[in-house]
Design an enzyme around this catalytic site. Sequence first.
Site, PDB file in Angstrom:
ATOM      1  N   ALA A  34       0.540  -1.519  -0.102  1.00 19.09           N
ATOM      2  CA  ALA A  34      -0.289   0.127  -0.264  1.00 19.09           C
ATOM      3  C   ALA A  34       1.149   1.637   0.222  1.00 19.09           C
ATOM      4  O   ALA A  34       0.271   1.920   0.465  1.00 19.09           O
ATOM      5  CB  ALA A  34      -1.210  -0.321   1.068  1.00 19.09           C
ATOM      6  N   HIS A  64       9.006  -4.811   2.429  1.00 23.15           N
ATOM      7  CA  HIS A  64       8.736  -4.537   1.888  1.00 23.15           C
ATOM      8  C   HIS A  64      10.090  -4.687   0.225  1.00 23.15           C
ATOM      9  O   HIS A  64      10.345  -3.603  -0.016  1.00 23.15           O
ATOM     10  CB  HIS A  64       8.240  -2.751   1.226  1.00 23.15           C
ATOM     11  CG  HIS A  64       6.845  -3.009   2.072  1.00 23.15           C
ATOM     12  ND1 HIS A  64       5.859  -3.493   1.498  1.00 23.15           N
ATOM     13  CD2 HIS A  64       7.147  -2.723   3.619  1.00 23.15           C
ATOM     14  CE1 HIS A  64       4.911  -3.245   2.470  1.00 23.15           C
ATOM     15  NE2 HIS A  64       5.749  -2.436   3.283  1.00 23.15           N
ATOM     16  N   ASN A 118       5.020 -10.600   5.161  1.00 18.58           N
ATOM     17  CA  ASN A 118       3.871 -10.058   4.384  1.00 18.58           C
ATOM     18  C   ASN A 118       5.087  -9.072   3.269  1.00 18.58           C
ATOM     19  O   ASN A 118       6.195  -8.135   4.157  1.00 18.58           O
ATOM     20  CB  ASN A 118       3.219  -8.971   5.036  1.00 18.58           C
ATOM     21  CG  ASN A 118       1.744  -9.309   5.753  1.00 18.58           C
ATOM     22  OD1 ASN A 118       2.035 -10.064   6.854  1.00 18.58           O
ATOM     23  ND2 ASN A 118       0.938 -10.658   5.313  1.00 18.58           N
ATOM     24  N   ASP A 149       0.296  -2.213  12.743  1.00 18.24           N
ATOM     25  CA  ASP A 149       0.484  -1.922  11.471  1.00 18.24           C
ATOM     26  C   ASP A 149      -1.273  -1.285  11.147  1.00 18.24           C
ATOM     27  O   ASP A 149      -1.688  -0.925  10.376  1.00 18.24           O
ATOM     28  CB  ASP A 149       0.694  -2.631  10.744  1.00 18.24           C
ATOM     29  CG  ASP A 149       0.778  -1.908   9.053  1.00 18.24           C
ATOM     30  OD1 ASP A 149       1.450  -1.189   8.935  1.00 18.24           O
ATOM     31  OD2 ASP A 149       0.951  -3.152   7.973  1.00 18.24           O
ATOM     32  N   ALA A 157      -4.154  -3.324   2.855  1.00 16.47           N
ATOM     33  CA  ALA A 157      -3.549  -1.883   2.977  1.00 16.47           C
ATOM     34  C   ALA A 157      -3.382  -1.515   4.741  1.00 16.47           C
ATOM     35  O   ALA A 157      -4.364  -0.696   4.881  1.00 16.47           O
ATOM     36  CB  ALA A 157      -4.537  -0.326   2.695  1.00 16.47           C
ATOM     37  N   GLY A 158      -2.588  -2.470   5.472  1.00 17.32           N
ATOM     38  CA  GLY A 158      -2.763  -1.905   6.828  1.00 17.32           C
ATOM     39  C   GLY A 158      -3.709  -2.491   7.643  1.00 17.32           C
ATOM     40  O   GLY A 158      -4.613  -3.745   6.809  1.00 17.32           O
TER      41      GLY A 158
END
Length: 383
Positions: A150, A205, A229, A283, A318-319
């Site tokens: 995101a 990420h 993730n 998160d 998205a979180g």
Amino acid sequence: MTTLPATQPLLLHSARRFTGTAVVPDAWLRLDGGVITDVGTGDSWRGLAGGAAGAEADVEVLDAAGAYVAPGFVDLHCHGGGGASFEDADISAALRVHRAAGTTSLVASLVTNPLAVLEASLRALGGVHDPMLRGFHLEGPFLATSHCGAHRPDYLVAPTVEAVDRLVEAGGGSLVQVTMAPELDPDLAALRRFVQHGVRVAVGHTAADYGMALRAFDAGASLLTHAFNAMEPLHHRRPGPIAAALDSPHVTLELIADGLHVHDPMVRLAFASAPGRVALITDAMAAAGAGDGKYTIGSLDVTVAGGEARLAGNGSIAGSTLTLDAAVRRAGGAGVGAAEAVAAATLVPARALGLPDYGTTEVGARGGVVLLDEDLKVLRVLS
């Protein structure tokens, strides 16, 4: 649930006290200004209660009636709540939501933006003074486009030493954590510069393989951003950054235990593979504590339905809408022991942040305490 401000010393008794990965029965503690000044078991507290000979008359006495008492929760990675993001001018609603859920120490996370915008955000946030804030975390812009989640891919850049110095200067000492994809920094010069500045580097990420991630950890990275993730998965021939973190004893693995980001068997695997090194995080984005609806994360539109936050464009997660108390309960439901789950929301993240007086219920501990019922739901926050 109520939050009790520290107006006078408090003597809490008849509790089950979480300490490390154990539980002390029939315990008591004395709390003064958010600091634990004495602990014990049984009836030895009575000599400290108001009305007893030589006792302090201004001490409030609270019977926990067998409830659990835990340290105030510590959230390493949180983007907002109560309808507010930490990029906003007013972040009080976000702090309020997470404080009510037992979090008394929090690292405010910012999503990817252009460097100039991030610098401005850090300078603005530096003017916010709240005892709950332990500093700020930049989740970007040094992330892999292939695993951006995101985060706006057009805002992502490769790290440079100059960029590191700019961000640290803008933070004025409040920048405590940054997430990086180490493959974007092949000589690891930017990573080492962050470490030299005292900023904790998290690998995340990222498309990094095992070897690249291991080099980053050897160079000083000490966290794995939301394990499993936005990274290469565990594979028997390509073990990836998760295995590199497991092989690096100084590394703390963040974990989002909400039943969506990580399946329960993988939650159990993380705790079993890295005992004492898993930190539960939220998160959380703005929808935490605010319900379903339309939101933004950075400049991206997000739809929250059934408590799941997803990008409006491609459906990417998205979180979360988690609070740490819910994460502790979810970890317990996945098969993690209660004391271990509480430690993952208290002691482990406090150590990862270098806060030796937080995350415990021993004498000298700061950050207050949280009363929890039999199901680990928050009854009261005492800070």
